[in-house]
Design an enzyme around this catalytic site. Structure first.
Site, PDB file in Angstrom:
ATOM      1  N   TYR A 219      -6.246  -0.510  -6.964  1.00 54.27           N
ATOM      2  CA  TYR A 219      -5.799  -1.912  -6.573  1.00 54.27           C
ATOM      3  C   TYR A 219      -5.173  -1.865  -5.038  1.00 54.27           C
ATOM      4  O   TYR A 219      -5.233  -0.613  -4.592  1.00 54.27           O
ATOM      5  CB  TYR A 219      -4.856  -2.573  -7.483  1.00 54.27           C
ATOM      6  CG  TYR A 219      -3.818  -2.019  -7.949  1.00 54.27           C
ATOM      7  CD1 TYR A 219      -3.177  -0.951  -7.352  1.00 54.27           C
ATOM      8  CD2 TYR A 219      -3.147  -2.631  -9.135  1.00 54.27           C
ATOM      9  CE1 TYR A 219      -1.905  -0.433  -7.728  1.00 54.27           C
ATOM     10  CE2 TYR A 219      -1.959  -2.073  -9.622  1.00 54.27           C
ATOM     11  CZ  TYR A 219      -1.190  -0.977  -9.178  1.00 54.27           C
ATOM     12  OH  TYR A 219      -0.258  -0.492  -9.647  1.00 54.27           O
ATOM     13  N   GLU A 220      -5.006  -2.713  -4.370  1.00 57.62           N
ATOM     14  CA  GLU A 220      -4.372  -2.953  -2.868  1.00 57.62           C
ATOM     15  C   GLU A 220      -5.393  -2.297  -1.942  1.00 57.62           C
ATOM     16  O   GLU A 220      -5.046  -1.481  -1.056  1.00 57.62           O
ATOM     17  CB  GLU A 220      -3.105  -2.124  -2.795  1.00 57.62           C
ATOM     18  CG  GLU A 220      -1.846  -3.022  -3.727  1.00 57.62           C
ATOM     19  CD  GLU A 220      -1.592  -4.323  -3.334  1.00 57.62           C
ATOM     20  OE1 GLU A 220      -1.947  -4.637  -2.125  1.00 57.62           O
ATOM     21  OE2 GLU A 220      -1.089  -5.239  -3.939  1.00 57.62           O
ATOM     22  N   GLY A 221      -6.570  -2.607  -2.195  1.00 57.58           N
ATOM     23  CA  GLY A 221      -7.718  -1.837  -1.516  1.00 57.58           C
ATOM     24  C   GLY A 221      -8.030  -0.628  -2.244  1.00 57.58           C
ATOM     25  O   GLY A 221      -7.135   0.191  -2.183  1.00 57.58           O
TER      26      GLY A 221
ATOM     27  N   ARG B 280       0.895  -1.225   0.109  1.00 56.77           N
ATOM     28  CA  ARG B 280      -0.013  -0.148   0.082  1.00 56.77           C
ATOM     29  C   ARG B 280       0.823   1.237   0.008  1.00 56.77           C
ATOM     30  O   ARG B 280       0.549   2.201  -0.717  1.00 56.77           O
ATOM     31  CB  ARG B 280      -0.992   0.013   1.378  1.00 56.77           C
ATOM     32  CG  ARG B 280      -2.199  -0.963   1.166  1.00 56.77           C
ATOM     33  CD  ARG B 280      -2.979  -1.206   2.006  1.00 56.77           C
ATOM     34  NE  ARG B 280      -4.256  -2.077   1.758  1.00 56.77           N
ATOM     35  CZ  ARG B 280      -5.308  -2.266   2.570  1.00 56.77           C
ATOM     36  NH1 ARG B 280      -5.330  -1.873   3.852  1.00 56.77           N
ATOM     37  NH2 ARG B 280      -6.352  -2.951   1.867  1.00 56.77           N
TER      38      ARG B 280
END
Lengths: 584, 584
Positions: free
Chosen positions: A427-429, A292
């Site tokens: 992406y990545e949350g 993140r």
């Protein structure tokens, strides 16, 4: 488009914001001497400019391609990857005990920024491998580390992260991939994963897939998830039963193969358990937190590259006389409106860079056992991820606009920056998830100690500004932003209705990002002024630092107060229109 | 993705904001009876949903293609164009004296919105033809009108606008294309034009190119420019000496052929002078002003389509439990953060639509001889163009985010909306040019009468809101926005340094757009409340109108005051960093 690493800027932010001298004083980062860091960033700048950047438009046009279950990278990528291995770049931020160079994550981040500015789609491969290394270094058994870590650290093998399934995106706990224990202590993995970045390619000898799956008797939800290594080639050299069955056709990052991965089509996919059964999410979070921060960094890197590109164009393109100034056409950089755009790009790039580097530095302190560092890193991560990536998209779009019609045709590359940047808020949350993480988990962490500490530091900076003859005009802007952010934070921590909290989460995260960015630029301005006064450093660079901080304070910080209402209005109005009437 | 025309919304805005009843009371728009407008919008909605929308993804994937100097449209486009001709749509807003249906521009704009939502790349063709019709109707001789107007009005022929050259983009006065008088009274045109939208294609029998060029003895700059018709086929049926030599590879609007046009390669390109020699820019501005409103409309149309698409997805996609509410996954439309995004999309779409329709209505009043209408139309045009297109991009990006990873893959179509929308802030005068037009020309028009009149109307609305039991909470938000905008306007009109004015132009235009949008939504809320009280109309629709106005006031209007500083800070800081130091 040529890329020039912003060496002076990176070094300054590493020193002043990431406290590189403080990190280098810790035993585990003793390698991070100023000379060493200079040498590293100069070398990586060459790799970025000479090797990665020229491949960026090629990758965009050619795409990674799938045929007969083999993914072929665009021309030149495999050779470039070999240069990356040969340079020893993969192990830069890895502990020496694991065969790495033991440099701080903050330094690795500065290198990764350069590579990402030059070629985001390619640098994603390195980013994923770094996450895999981190997860295995922390959670894998010595035996698994022996078999997998060394080759990842050398870069000979690459790593992936397999979370998402068609029905399990943001809701990882809904995943269905299965793991059956086998007699030899390994597991048989079966399931389909989607959106697997660099899931298959031809540049490395082997690919180490980290796969989340459920044991047969696992409880539902997140607690039932375990983490497995599924190597593309097993230790005996045989091909594992896993295959890339499709590539996504995406808006951007075309050189990055985004794979649909099928595990165990023939019931023969070997997996090795990492950590304990049911502890998969913990391991995955180790990897994801690192990722993140690095996705936030992608926002910074694209903003930097797009800004450079636009400045370069604006200095050459001649068009129209200045507003109200006769008929002689000038270069567009002389138009005040273009100049405003470029200054906005610059200020946002520097503000997000400072935040991400601070976050990386906190990760380093955490790795060195500093508990406050852990908390700060956790607190900052959703802000870095979401605010820097939203900003990356914003800057890429502003930079494109500078090109006029030439920004909309693909030849200039301005559009590629926008297309590439647009994945990072997802992406990545997604950034919405980051905002909920901030208000739901991070605000209350350690009893609110981290935001309290940050606000105290901002207040100190405001005090320093106020006492400074040349910089005191910045103080009121930062003070207003802090007051609004603090009031919003207190509202958030006092709110009881989860819908109301969730309703304000996204603008609240933006307030935090904007305010922290302004603070970090102001801090740099104070240091720059001190250096100038003592004749230390390049006056042009230091003066520009001060100007940028002032510009950000005057032009961008006022947005913070405008978000107070949106944060604190609650959810009622959001649900007032029946969903069937929300659109025609 | 399916498209449903927002019929009730369009009708309401036409009535309440564009004052359709008032327009229909004018002799030249007597055809615009409520029944007629209903019938038209229902029919065009079918064309949009059933014919244009299904071709949208096809056009995006296939692109218009050039081979052997012939441009081939994506499959289905030529057939769809025939349906457009057969429906008589091309002449909708054209005066009956020119063979059209004599309906107001505001109604034509509502139809064009539908077509653009369904397929922006295709609807661009119609937009350009409408501009050509307007220019010829106003400026061409009866003889030229006889030869060219009827076929444009029927739609059998299409029109183009040829301004830009490689060295003359925003600076039209720098163009170099030449026109030599020929013995027969026509001219020989020679030069290269770029970025010519729908410059060549195979769906119409003939293409009427409107070309800006210079006579041999013309003075430099804008005054030396004349306008010519260069038909693809001459009146005798012979092929004119003009050719498409290239198509741009663009970020979006792939079905729209963006041509490089070469005129007179064999010194035999016949052109016919439109209007007087040296009066080309005046004629082109007639066309361009129409086109600028319609480009603003593209922002609205994409915002509408993208919002519909996102709402549709959010109502189906199940993912994660609500924040703070157990473990049961819900459809994402139930998440407050997603709901905030969708409400933001909706509010911005409705606000920009109201502004563009008001602008179109002012154009109609202008055409009917109302001088105040002319001034208002001129004043609003740069705001409609720039604010609505910036907002279109913003909404397309917000809508994409709702899809998560599925927004980034091209299959869903969410990315296409963003790619298509991104041209609108660039063409027909970049949004930076619009901002300079606003502060440089439009603010001072008629001694500032138009902004003074608008502000007076906003104050009236604030008074009405304050006096209204249910709507008075909107008043303070609008009041704050008006106060800030008015102060900024007064600063702008009092500033003397052109650099300072230019430096604040872009945020000033944004202030204007945001405030006018909030006002127009509040006006609609007042009418909706009155209709509700009198039992007139659909209560669900009317209640939603009020909710949207309130949401916009609370959540979006606070941005206005945050722009006060940026508008009034002046230019000094923008030029403080030497250009060579602006980027690494």
């Amino acid at each position: 488009m040529p890329y020039t690493a912003p060496f002076a800027e990176q070094r300054f932010v590493l020193d002043v914001i990431a406290d590189l001298p403080g990190l280098a004083a810790l035993p585990q980062y003793a390698n991070a001497t100023p000379d060493m860091v200079d040498a590293i960033l100069s070398e990586s700048a060459k790799l970025a400019s000479n090797v990665f950047a020229p491949l960026n438009p090629i990758g965009d046009k050619t795409h990674a391609k799938l045929a007969n279950r083999v993914v072929t990278l665009p021309p030149g990528f495999a050779d470039a990857y070999r240069l990356y291995i040969e340079g020893g770049w993969a192990g830069l931020g890895v502990a020496e005990s694991h065969g790495g160079q033991g440099l701080p994550f903050a330094v690795a981040v500065a290198v990764q920024e350069q590579l990402t500015s030059a070629n985001m789609a390619f640098a994603l491969c390195m980013m994923l491998s770094q996450g895999a290394i981190e997860a295995l270094a922390v959670h894998a058994s010595p035996d698994l580390q022996d078999r997998y870590l060394a080759k990842l650290v050398s870069g000979e093998w690459t790593g992936t992260m397999n979370l998402t399934e068609p029905g399990a995106g943001s809701d990882v706990g809904a995943l269905k991939t299965r793991a059956e224990p086998a007699p030899d202590g390994s597991y048989r993995i079966k399931g389909t994963k989607i959106y697997i970045t660099w899931g298959e390619h031809d540049a490395a000898e082997n690919i180490v897939h980290l796969v989340l799956a459920r044991l047969p008797d696992a409880p539902p939800g997140i607690k039932g998830i375990s983490l497995f290594i599924c190597p593309k080639f097993r230790p005996d050299g045989s091909r594992n039963d896993l295959v890339c069955t499709g590539l996504e056709h995406k808006l951007g990052i075309h050189a990055s193969p985004t794979c649909t991965m099928s595990f165990g089509d023939n019931d023969n996919c070997t997996g090795y358990l990492v950590g304990a059964e049911g502890a998969g999410m913990r391991a995955m979070f180790t990897m994801m937190n690192n990722a993140r921060v690095q996705v936030g960094l992608q926002g910074v890197a694209i903003a930097e590259a797009a800004t450079q590109h636009a400045v370069h164009f604006a200095r050459q393109r001649v068009q129209s006389a200045k507003f109200g100034a006769g008929r002689d056409p000038v270069r567009i950089i002389d138009h005040a409106d273009v100049r405003r755009t470029l200054m906005t790009c610059r200020a946002l790039t520097e503000a997000t860079r400072a935040l991400v580097y601070l976050n990386a530095s906190a990760v380093d302190r955490s790795h060195a056992g500093d508990v406050a560092g852990t908390g700060l890193a956790d607190f900052l991560t959703p802000i870095s991820k979401a605010w820097a990536t939203d900003t990356g998209v914003e800057v890429a779009s502003l930079a494109l606009q500078v090109f006029g019609g030439m920004g909309y045709v693909e030849e200039t590359g301005a559009a590629q920056f926008l297309r590439d940047a647009r994945i990072a808020p997802i992406y990545e949350g997604t950034n919405g998830i980051q905002a909920l993480d901030l208000v739901g988990r991070k605000l209350g962490l350690d009893g609110g100690a981290h935001w309290q500490e940050l606000f105290a530091q901002i207040r100190d900076t405001i005090g320093d500004l106020t006492a400074h003859a040349d910089l005191k005009t910045i103080a009121p802007w930062l003070d207003d932003a802090l007051a609004a952010t603090q009031a919003a934070t207190i509202w958030m921590t006092g709110a009881n209705n989860p819908d109301d909290i969730a309703a304000g989460a996204t603008p609240f995260l933006r307030m935090m990002g904007l305010t922290l960015g302004g603070w970090l630029l102001a801090k740099q301005a104070l240091t720059a002024a001190a250096y100038l006064a003592s004749g230390n450093g390049d006056p042009a660079f230091l003066t520009a630092k001060i100007t940028t901080a002032r510009f950000y304070a005057e032009q961008i910080l006022p947005q913070v107060a405008a978000l107070s209402g949106p944060v604190t209005r609650g959810a009622a109005l959001l649900y007032a229109i029946p969903e069937a009437d929300l659109a025609a």
